[in-house]
Scaffold this motif. Structure first.
Motif, PDB file in Angstrom:
ATOM      1  N   PRO A 179      -2.660  15.685 -17.250  1.00 15.54           N
ATOM      2  CA  PRO A 179      -3.937  16.389 -17.066  1.00 15.54           C
ATOM      3  C   PRO A 179      -5.065  15.565 -16.441  1.00 15.54           C
ATOM      4  N   LEU A 180      -5.546  14.513 -17.048  1.00 17.69           N
ATOM      5  CA  LEU A 180      -6.682  13.771 -16.515  1.00 17.69           C
ATOM      6  C   LEU A 180      -6.284  12.848 -15.376  1.00 17.69           C
ATOM      7  N   ILE A 181      -5.194  12.145 -15.568  1.00 12.51           N
ATOM      8  CA  ILE A 181      -4.767  11.160 -14.575  1.00 12.51           C
ATOM      9  C   ILE A 181      -4.304  11.843 -13.300  1.00 12.51           C
ATOM     10  N   GLY A 182      -3.622  12.967 -13.420  1.00 14.01           N
ATOM     11  CA  GLY A 182      -3.075  13.661 -12.255  1.00 14.01           C
ATOM     12  C   GLY A 182      -4.136  14.077 -11.264  1.00 14.01           C
ATOM     13  N   SER A 183      -5.236  14.664 -11.729  1.00  6.74           N
ATOM     14  CA  SER A 183      -6.282  15.112 -10.805  1.00  6.74           C
ATOM     15  C   SER A 183      -7.007  13.925 -10.167  1.00  6.74           C
ATOM     16  N   PHE A 184      -7.218  12.870 -10.938  1.00 11.46           N
ATOM     17  CA  PHE A 184      -7.869  11.668 -10.406  1.00 11.46           C
ATOM     18  C   PHE A 184      -7.010  11.026  -9.327  1.00 11.46           C
ATOM     19  N   ILE A 185      -5.734  10.890  -9.606  1.00 11.69           N
ATOM     20  CA  ILE A 185      -4.829  10.276  -8.638  1.00 11.69           C
ATOM     21  C   ILE A 185      -4.667  11.173  -7.413  1.00 11.69           C
ATOM     22  N   ALA A 186      -4.641  12.489  -7.609  1.00 12.43           N
ATOM     23  CA  ALA A 186      -4.531  13.415  -6.478  1.00 12.43           C
ATOM     24  C   ALA A 186      -5.721  13.249  -5.540  1.00 12.43           C
ATOM     25  N   GLU A 187      -6.896  13.057  -6.102  1.00  8.11           N
ATOM     26  CA  GLU A 187      -8.080  12.854  -5.276  1.00  8.11           C
ATOM     27  C   GLU A 187      -7.982  11.551  -4.488  1.00  8.11           C
ATOM     28  N   ILE A 188      -7.497  10.491  -5.127  1.00  8.68           N
ATOM     29  CA  ILE A 188      -7.327   9.207  -4.432  1.00  8.68           C
ATOM     30  C   ILE A 188      -6.324   9.344  -3.298  1.00  8.68           C
ATOM     31  N   VAL A 189      -5.196  10.008  -3.560  1.00  5.27           N
ATOM     32  CA  VAL A 189      -4.166  10.176  -2.520  1.00  5.27           C
ATOM     33  C   VAL A 189      -4.719  11.011  -1.372  1.00  5.27           C
ATOM     34  N   ASN A 190      -5.482  12.040  -1.670  1.00  4.91           N
ATOM     35  CA  ASN A 190      -6.081  12.852  -0.597  1.00  4.91           C
ATOM     36  C   ASN A 190      -7.025  12.027   0.262  1.00  4.91           C
ATOM     37  N   ILE A 191      -7.813  11.176  -0.355  1.00  5.58           N
ATOM     38  CA  ILE A 191      -8.727  10.313   0.401  1.00  5.58           C
ATOM     39  C   ILE A 191      -7.947   9.368   1.305  1.00  5.58           C
ATOM     40  N   VAL A 192      -6.899   8.758   0.761  1.00  2.90           N
ATOM     41  CA  VAL A 192      -6.072   7.831   1.552  1.00  2.90           C
ATOM     42  C   VAL A 192      -5.422   8.563   2.711  1.00  2.90           C
ATOM     43  N   GLN A 193      -4.852   9.745   2.457  1.00  2.00           N
ATOM     44  CA  GLN A 193      -4.192  10.496   3.532  1.00  2.00           C
ATOM     45  C   GLN A 193      -5.190  10.970   4.578  1.00  2.00           C
ATOM     46  N   TYR A 194      -6.409  11.310   4.156  1.00  2.00           N
ATOM     47  CA  TYR A 194      -7.443  11.714   5.114  1.00  2.00           C
ATOM     48  C   TYR A 194      -7.754  10.565   6.084  1.00  2.00           C
ATOM     49  N   TYR A 195      -7.882   9.342   5.556  1.00  2.00           N
ATOM     50  CA  TYR A 195      -8.192   8.205   6.410  1.00  2.00           C
ATOM     51  C   TYR A 195      -7.011   7.741   7.236  1.00  2.00           C
ATOM     52  N   LEU A 196      -5.795   8.087   6.824  1.00  2.00           N
ATOM     53  CA  LEU A 196      -4.624   7.733   7.616  1.00  2.00           C
ATOM     54  C   LEU A 196      -4.503   8.626   8.850  1.00  2.00           C
ATOM     55  N   HIS A 197      -4.988   9.847   8.746  1.00  2.00           N
ATOM     56  CA  HIS A 197      -4.901  10.779   9.887  1.00  2.00           C
ATOM     57  C   HIS A 197      -6.146  10.637  10.672  1.00  2.00           C
ATOM     58  N   GLY A 225       0.816  -1.214   0.000  1.00  2.00           N
ATOM     59  CA  GLY A 225       0.000   0.000   0.000  1.00  2.00           C
ATOM     60  C   GLY A 225       0.847   1.260   0.000  1.00  2.00           C
ATOM     61  N   ALA A 226       1.926   1.264   0.796  1.00  2.00           N
ATOM     62  CA  ALA A 226       2.822   2.424   0.833  1.00  2.00           C
ATOM     63  C   ALA A 226       3.477   2.651  -0.527  1.00  2.00           C
ATOM     64  N   LEU A 227       3.869   1.575  -1.184  1.00  2.00           N
ATOM     65  CA  LEU A 227       4.474   1.713  -2.515  1.00  2.00           C
ATOM     66  C   LEU A 227       3.480   2.256  -3.529  1.00  2.00           C
ATOM     67  N   VAL A 228       2.234   1.793  -3.457  1.00  2.00           N
ATOM     68  CA  VAL A 228       1.211   2.289  -4.384  1.00  2.00           C
ATOM     69  C   VAL A 228       0.981   3.779  -4.164  1.00  2.00           C
ATOM     70  N   VAL A 229       0.858   4.202  -2.900  1.00  2.00           N
ATOM     71  CA  VAL A 229       0.648   5.617  -2.607  1.00  2.00           C
ATOM     72  C   VAL A 229       1.857   6.430  -3.066  1.00  2.00           C
ATOM     73  N   TYR A 230       3.052   5.911  -2.840  1.00  2.00           N
ATOM     74  CA  TYR A 230       4.265   6.614  -3.264  1.00  2.00           C
ATOM     75  C   TYR A 230       4.269   6.817  -4.779  1.00  2.00           C
TER      76      TYR A 230
END
Length: 93
Positions: free
Chosen positions: A75-93, A59-64
């Motif tokens: 353009p398209l992939i960056g915003s989608f992935i940014a949203e996923i990373v934000n969700i993961v980081q929100y649940y980690l805190h 999981g850490a490698l995938v997030v990295y």
């Protein structure tokens, strides 16, 4: 007479192979319920711990790698992935 010696040799080979395979120890283990339960419990703990550590590392490698993809600013992939990373980081805190 010769046939008898061949049969004896085969029997000795079979007996040796049975000793090497440790079937007697296996039967003793099956008959000893406490030891069998204890060994299975320890094996279960080891498997569970190994899966937890492995999944955490994976999981850490995938997030990295997702964070690295965000920095590439595709353009398209960056915003989608940014949203996923934000969700993961929100649940980690």
């Amino acid at each position: 007479m010769r046939r008898k010696k061949e049969i004896e040799k085969k029997i000795d080979d079979i007996a040796l192979n049975l000793e090497k395979s440790k079937i007697g120890e296996y039967v003793d283990l099956i008959n000893n319920r406490k030891k069998l339960l204890y060994l299975n419990f320890i094996q279960g703990l080891a498997r569970g711990f190994g899966m937890a550590v492995g999944f955490t590392i994976l999981g850490a490698l995938v997030v990295y790698f997702l964070q690295r993809l965000i920095k590439l600013n595709i353009p398209l992939i960056g915003s989608f992935i940014a949203e996923i990373v934000n969700i993961v980081q929100y649940y980690l805190h």
